[in-house]
Design an enzyme around this catalytic site. Structure first.
Site, PDB file in Angstrom:
ATOM      1  N   CYS B  34      37.036  28.551  36.291  1.00 34.83           N
ATOM      2  CA  CYS B  34      37.690  29.336  37.350  1.00 34.83           C
ATOM      3  C   CYS B  34      36.694  30.239  38.062  1.00 34.83           C
ATOM      4  CB  CYS B  34      38.780  30.250  36.809  1.00 34.83           C
ATOM      5  SG  CYS B  34      40.036  29.461  35.848  1.00 34.83           S
ATOM      6  N   ASP B  36      35.320  33.065  36.656  1.00 38.80           N
ATOM      7  CA  ASP B  36      35.151  34.424  36.140  1.00 38.80           C
ATOM      8  C   ASP B  36      35.450  34.546  34.656  1.00 38.80           C
ATOM      9  OD1 ASP B  36      37.497  35.398  38.698  1.00 38.80           O
ATOM     10  OD2 ASP B  36      37.833  34.085  36.982  1.00 38.80           O
ATOM     11  N   CYS B  60      32.882  37.256  40.681  1.00 35.02           N
ATOM     12  CA  CYS B  60      32.631  37.682  42.040  1.00 35.02           C
ATOM     13  C   CYS B  60      32.588  39.208  42.137  1.00 35.02           C
ATOM     14  CB  CYS B  60      33.724  37.140  42.950  1.00 35.02           C
ATOM     15  SG  CYS B  60      35.362  37.696  42.478  1.00 35.02           S
ATOM     16  N   CYS B 104      41.486  38.885  39.662  1.00 40.71           N
ATOM     17  CA  CYS B 104      40.378  39.585  39.007  1.00 40.71           C
ATOM     18  C   CYS B 104      40.883  40.828  38.283  1.00 40.71           C
ATOM     19  CB  CYS B 104      39.315  39.996  40.031  1.00 40.71           C
ATOM     20  SG  CYS B 104      38.519  38.607  40.826  1.00 40.71           S
TER      21      CYS B 104
END
Lengths: 401, 124
Positions: B34, B36, B60, B104
């Site tokens: 994915c 992360d 990110c 996130c």
């Protein structure tokens, strides 16, 4: 702060000479080329100058050049137009897994309409196999569409060899040459291509103008229906200013091709050498030699691409990445996956594409700073050589949903 | 994509990066596929108070900023209080995240819960 633009595969600044060429067509030469009076006829004549400039740049006849609204429109027209016109002969199309989405999504659309599409795989460098192509050709194959050069990894496909194979079988051959024009010689006679897509803004022309080369006699349906423009093949009042600009840009690109390509290649090799020698755990994506002169594409282990781009942007450098985080989807670049990279590695990609105005100083600045950026991000990462990516796979995948 | 100034600050100068020596609660969530992975380290004292927190993140700008903000917010909290910590708390503190980056913040909240669970498992 000085900006260093290293995303010329995305778009290029319009050349000042090109701007100068186009401006009068917004004001004093505003006529509609379809009008019979002087204002119209003058512009119509000018358009033929631009058409000739484009034709010369790819060694075609000007009557084989049709202006479109973009490279994507040219790709859509080529593929849908051939499919629709020739479906009585067969409904099979061959392409590759690494095409631009303008080709891939068009092929996927045609699959829903009852066409069959074979997606040729590529090797670790992004090259297709000519044997795979020969084996994929069937009695009902009506079109082969394979890109000239890949927009992400820069790999240049064996277009001439593909053209020979396809021509021998009497099948129509289209290539998306949007990334190739202005970087490598493009000669439609030498390459045996029947259709070829190009775009203005990749060659220091404006956005919103492209063209499709259609070899004389190739049976194709129209995509845009309406008026009689473009010799009844593409309706819509001509984008006169941008056509003039595109013509000028193509003329400049072909006049200076050798000089520009040599300049880009020198800087590209300097960049690749600097990165590969100074940063550990890095790989160069694409082919070491058969690649566009301005393209460098790397994967840095243990880190994610968007964080590299953000870090570069802060210090004035513009680049791009195949990371999912930069695309708005969850999947990393289909091209990086197609060359066999695991998704975790593909997320850590960085594409830097050099242009005619990039300097040695720019490249040195990028390399020096990239060393520090990669080091900083790696220190922040939970994965490393001792704790490799495969072990770091997780427990809950619920965070996306 | 547009990041807020707070997100950019937390990305360029993240707080609490690295591993805490003697961490007694460690949680890792996310997957490389994915794009992360977040690992949270907690040092929890006998009174159940989070004395220190840190992170290591592969991801990110939003993932790094969420990790930085989340760890900063839970230091000094009891594990009961931290147990109620939600991803929206991170989003609010960051002044918002782009829609496609909300996950996130979810990841940061999940990593904290995983680290607390790890502490409780070890204790039991």
């Amino acid at each position: 702060m000085k900006r260093i633009y290293l995303d010329h595969a995305a778009t290029t600044p319009v050349d000042p000479t090109v701007v100068e060429t186009m401006l009068p067509f917004f004001t004093e030469n505003f006529g509609n080329p379809s009008s019979v009076y002087t204002e119209g006829r003058t512009v119509k004549k000018s358009l033929e100058v631009a058409r000739l400039q484009i034709a010369k740049a790819i060694n075609a006849d000007p009557r084989e050049i049709y202006f479109t609204g973009s490279g994507s429109e040219a790709d859509n027209w080529a593929i849908k137009g051939i499919a629709m016109k020739n479906q009585a002969k067969g409904k099979h199309i061959i392409t590759t897994t690494i095409e631009h989405h303008a080709v891939l999504h068009t092929c996927e659309y045609l699959e829903k309409q009852g066409f069959e599409v074979t997606y040729l795989p590529v090797d670790e460098f992004g090259l297709i196999s000519l044997d795979d192509l020969k084996n994929a050709i069937r009695k009902d194959t009506i079109l082969v569409t394979i890109m000239f050069a890949n927009n992400e990894i820069g790999t240049i496909e064996p277009i001439k060899e593909i053209g020979e194979i396809v021509k021998e079988k009497g099948i129509i051959f289209h290539t998306d040459a949007v990334q190739a024009l202005g970087n490598v010689p493009v000669d439609v006679k030498d390459l045996n291509v029947d259709l070829l897509s190009i775009s203005g803004h990749k060659i220091y022309g404006p956005k919103g103008i492209g063209a499709l080369f259609i070899r004389k006699g190739v049976p194709i349906d129209n995509l845009i229906h309406g008026g009689a423009q473009e010799r009844k093949k593409r309706a819509g009042t001509e984008n006169t200013a941008e056509i003039m600009a595109f013509g000028k840009a193509a003329e400049l690109a072909s006049e200076n091709l050798e000089k520009n390509a040599a300049h880009m290649k020198e800087l590209r090799d300097l960049l690749i050498k600097g990165v590969m020698e100074n940063i550990p755990q890095v790989r160069l994506n694409g082919h070491p030699e058969k690649r566009l002169p301005g393209n460098a594409n790397f994967c840095f282990d243990y880190i994610e691409g968007e964080s590299i781009l953000l870090s570069l942007d802060i210090i004035g450098i513009a680049g791009s990445s195949g990371s999912a985080c930069t695309s708005g989807s969850l999947d990393p670049s289909h091209v990086l996956l197609a060359i066999g990279l695991p998704a975790g590695v593909a997320h850590g990609s960085l594409r830097l594409t050099i242009g005619n105005h990039t300097t040695v100083e720019d490249i040195n600045y990028v390399v020096e700073n990239l060393i520090q950026i990669i080091d900083r991000l790696r220190k922040m990462s939970p994965i490393n050589a001792e704790c490799p990516i495969d072990d770091a796979v997780f427990e809950k995948a619920s965070h996306h949903h | 994509m547009e990041y807020t100034d707070v997100v950019m600050e937390n990305f360029t100068c993240p707080k609490h990066v690295g591993e805490i020596e003697g961490a007694n609660g460690i949680g890792q969530v996310g997957s490389p596929a994915c794009g992360d992975i977040m690992k949270i380290f907690l040092k929890i004292n006998d009174d159940g108070v989070i004395e220190d927190a840190s992170f290591k993140t592969f991801g990110c700008g939003a993932a790094v900023a969420s990790s930085s903000m989340a760890t900063d917010m839970i230091i000094g909290k009891t594990i009961e209080e931290a147990g109620k910590f939600k991803n929206s708390d991170v989003v609010d503190a960051l002044g918002g995240l782009p829609a496609e980056k909300i996950h996130c913040s979810v990841l940061a909240a999940e990593a904290i819960q995983a680290a607390i669970e790890d502490y409780q498992k070890k204790k039991a």
